[in-house]
Design a protein around this motif. Sequence first.
Motif, mmCIF file in Angstrom:
data_model
loop_
_atom_site.group_PDB
_atom_site.id
_atom_site.type_symbol
_atom_site.label_atom_id
_atom_site.label_comp_id
_atom_site.label_asym_id
_atom_site.label_seq_id
_atom_site.Cartn_x
_atom_site.Cartn_y
_atom_site.Cartn_z
ATOM 1 N N THR A 128 0.836 -1.207 0.000
ATOM 2 C CA THR A 128 0.000 0.000 0.000
ATOM 3 C C THR A 128 0.870 1.257 0.000
ATOM 4 O O THR A 128 0.611 2.218 -0.738
ATOM 5 N N HIS A 129 1.920 1.247 0.799
ATOM 6 C CA HIS A 129 2.801 2.412 0.877
ATOM 7 C C HIS A 129 3.535 2.621 -0.451
ATOM 8 O O HIS A 129 3.646 3.748 -0.938
ATOM 9 N N VAL A 130 4.004 1.533 -1.054
ATOM 10 C CA VAL A 130 4.681 1.625 -2.361
ATOM 11 C C VAL A 130 3.728 2.251 -3.383
ATOM 12 O O VAL A 130 4.098 3.180 -4.114
ATOM 13 N N ILE A 136 1.353 10.725 -0.779
ATOM 14 C CA ILE A 136 1.293 10.814 0.689
ATOM 15 C C ILE A 136 2.548 11.411 1.327
ATOM 16 O O ILE A 136 2.684 11.388 2.544
ATOM 17 N N HIS A 137 3.484 11.892 0.516
ATOM 18 C CA HIS A 137 4.665 12.582 1.054
ATOM 19 C C HIS A 137 4.766 13.925 0.358
ATOM 20 O O HIS A 137 4.548 14.011 -0.848
ATOM 21 N N HIS A 138 5.113 14.981 1.136
ATOM 22 C CA HIS A 138 5.084 16.345 0.597
ATOM 23 C C HIS A 138 3.717 16.621 -0.032
ATOM 24 O O HIS A 138 3.619 17.197 -1.117
ATOM 25 N N TRP A 145 -2.451 10.585 6.817
ATOM 26 C CA TRP A 145 -2.335 9.268 6.165
ATOM 27 C C TRP A 145 -1.499 8.338 7.030
ATOM 28 O O TRP A 145 -1.882 7.204 7.309
ATOM 29 N N HIS A 146 -0.346 8.818 7.452
ATOM 30 C CA HIS A 146 0.539 7.964 8.252
ATOM 31 C C HIS A 146 -0.046 7.683 9.645
ATOM 32 O O HIS A 146 0.202 6.619 10.206
ATOM 33 N N ARG A 147 -0.823 8.602 10.190
ATOM 34 C CA ARG A 147 -1.500 8.343 11.473
ATOM 35 C C ARG A 147 -2.463 7.156 11.305
ATOM 36 O O ARG A 147 -2.488 6.249 12.142
ATOM 37 N N ALA A 335 11.137 -1.280 11.935
ATOM 38 C CA ALA A 335 11.362 -0.091 12.764
ATOM 39 C C ALA A 335 10.586 1.115 12.234
ATOM 40 O O ALA A 335 10.357 2.086 12.965
ATOM 41 N N PHE A 336 10.180 1.065 10.968
ATOM 42 C CA PHE A 336 9.384 2.137 10.371
ATOM 43 C C PHE A 336 8.216 2.521 11.285
ATOM 44 O O PHE A 336 7.898 3.697 11.466
ATOM 45 N N PHE A 337 7.558 1.489 11.827
ATOM 46 C CA PHE A 337 6.307 1.735 12.551
ATOM 47 C C PHE A 337 6.546 2.378 13.914
ATOM 48 O O PHE A 337 5.643 2.989 14.477
ATOM 49 N N HIS A 339 9.234 4.537 14.216
ATOM 50 C CA HIS A 339 9.632 5.866 13.744
ATOM 51 C C HIS A 339 8.384 6.714 13.491
ATOM 52 O O HIS A 339 8.287 7.859 13.940
ATOM 53 N N HIS A 340 7.418 6.141 12.794
ATOM 54 C CA HIS A 340 6.218 6.924 12.496
ATOM 55 C C HIS A 340 5.316 7.110 13.708
ATOM 56 O O HIS A 340 4.484 8.019 13.736
ATOM 57 N N GLY A 341 5.488 6.274 14.738
ATOM 58 C CA GLY A 341 4.827 6.557 16.013
ATOM 59 C C GLY A 341 5.337 7.886 16.558
ATOM 60 O O GLY A 341 4.567 8.747 16.995
HETATM 61 CU CU LIG Z 1 5.628 7.174 4.239
#
Ligand SMILES: [Cu+2]
Length: 411
Positions: A128-130, A136-138, A145-147, A335-337, A339-341
């Motif tokens: 989904t992110h790909v 969803i960035h800039h 979205w990331h929340r 670790a992404f998850f 970091h985004h926390g």
């Molecule tokens: Cu992202």
Amino acid sequence: MTLKALSVGFFLSQVLAVPAPRVDADAIPFRIPPSAASSIPEAQSQLDGLASFAYGVTKSNLESGSERRRTNACTLSNLSVRREWSTFTVRQRKAYIDAVLCLQKLPAKTPSSIATGAKSRYDDFVATHVQQTLGIHHTGTFLAWHRYYVHEYDQALRNECSYKGDYPYWDWPLSAVIGMENHPIFDGSDTSLSGNGKPIPNQGDIVVRIADFPPVNLPSGTGGGCVTSGPFKDYVVNLGPAVLLLPGDKVEFRPNPLDHNPRCLKRDLTDTVIKKYANATAVVDLILRSKDIESFQTTMQGALGSDSVGVHGGGHFALGGDPGRDVFVSPGDPAFFLHHGMIDRVWWIWQSLDPKNRRNAIHGTGTFLNQPPSPNTTLDTLIDLGHAGGSVRPMRDLMSTTDGPFCYTYL
Ligand SMILES: [Cu+2]
Ligand SMILES: *[C@@H]1O[C@H](CO)[C@@H](O)[C@H](O)[C@H]1NC(C)=O
Ligand SMILES: *[C@@H]1O[C@H](CO)[C@@H](O)[C@H](O)[C@H]1NC(C)=O
Ligand SMILES: *[C@@H]1O[C@H](CO)[C@@H](O)[C@H](O)[C@H]1NC(C)=O
């Protein structure tokens, strides 16, 4: 004591303010500092104060019912807490790791006609992110979205892998002080998310190039190869790369990053990057200096041409490796998850300082740096996480951590 008793005790101590480590914003007036302290320990104590303040705001909103809509039943009694990984006990860390490993074993929901490389439930999140990276960035949707994405990951861990603990985040300023490899998320032990990659000497710089803006040069780290120990030593990254930055100003592309490309998880832990871009001063400065959502989200992602990658890029590039340095595939590193926390926590703190003006503040469009130009994001813009999970929801549902599908606070 059982795990349940521990977390219930912790929960009660927070909600009832029995000897709790945090102060209640109602009880102890907190003066918002005018600017970030340049001394790291002072900035750390400012950040602790800001987080306590945000917790107090969340709590009093729930007490007064001002946040609640008919569609949301979030109350103080079922508010969940998100905590820093280092506050987790060994058992709590293992429970979280087991749930992630479980998600990586469950079958994917993404049809192979969409992504032949999506082999597990975990991969549904990566796919989904790909697919949505450039929307969803800039963009105006970045934070919300990331929340929602992190929340649905948390829900999948609970509903599909029986996870019952708190959701963890990664405190970057702690890593900036003690070093990446000393942080319990990355120490390489059985209770970490695996550590550094196998060292590859003499790697060149990472050069981050976006459009025609001057590039940002980042040093590479002390690893570079496959992670050598810990729970994700045998984890197979299935998707990508899409646009993977490599040391020596190189980039690896793949025509279809959704194809199957099994390989190890690589890391290149980079202290210099976390210290430079995500220390306590940097985090507090982002929170205090950003007067509107445009500057907040731009600074956080690294204002283009500013020679900074922001706290967002700071975390990603301090992990390094593959898929850590690939903006499309980065959730392929567990670790992404965390970091985004932390990204979401910083937004939550920023919002709490002026809820009236910041709760629903949105700026930007639906395309990366508005290329190609697209309509402004609004509260009615729909967010669809595809096969990762969740229903299609308007931005309006995703603006508060205690509204819409959410009912959590950070400690
Ligand atoms: Cu992202
Ligand atoms: C929270 O509790 C309320 C009432 O106590 C209940 O109606 C609601 O469904 C609960 N919400 C969640 C998310 O558990
Ligand atoms: C902390 O971060 C800021 C902003 O990125 C940077 O300018 C500063 O040099 C960093 N401080 C230290 C001690 O590294
Ligand atoms: C989109 O947002 C920008 C910046 O806030 C604003 O100047 C512009 O008028 C908006 N466009 C439309 C069509 O609403």
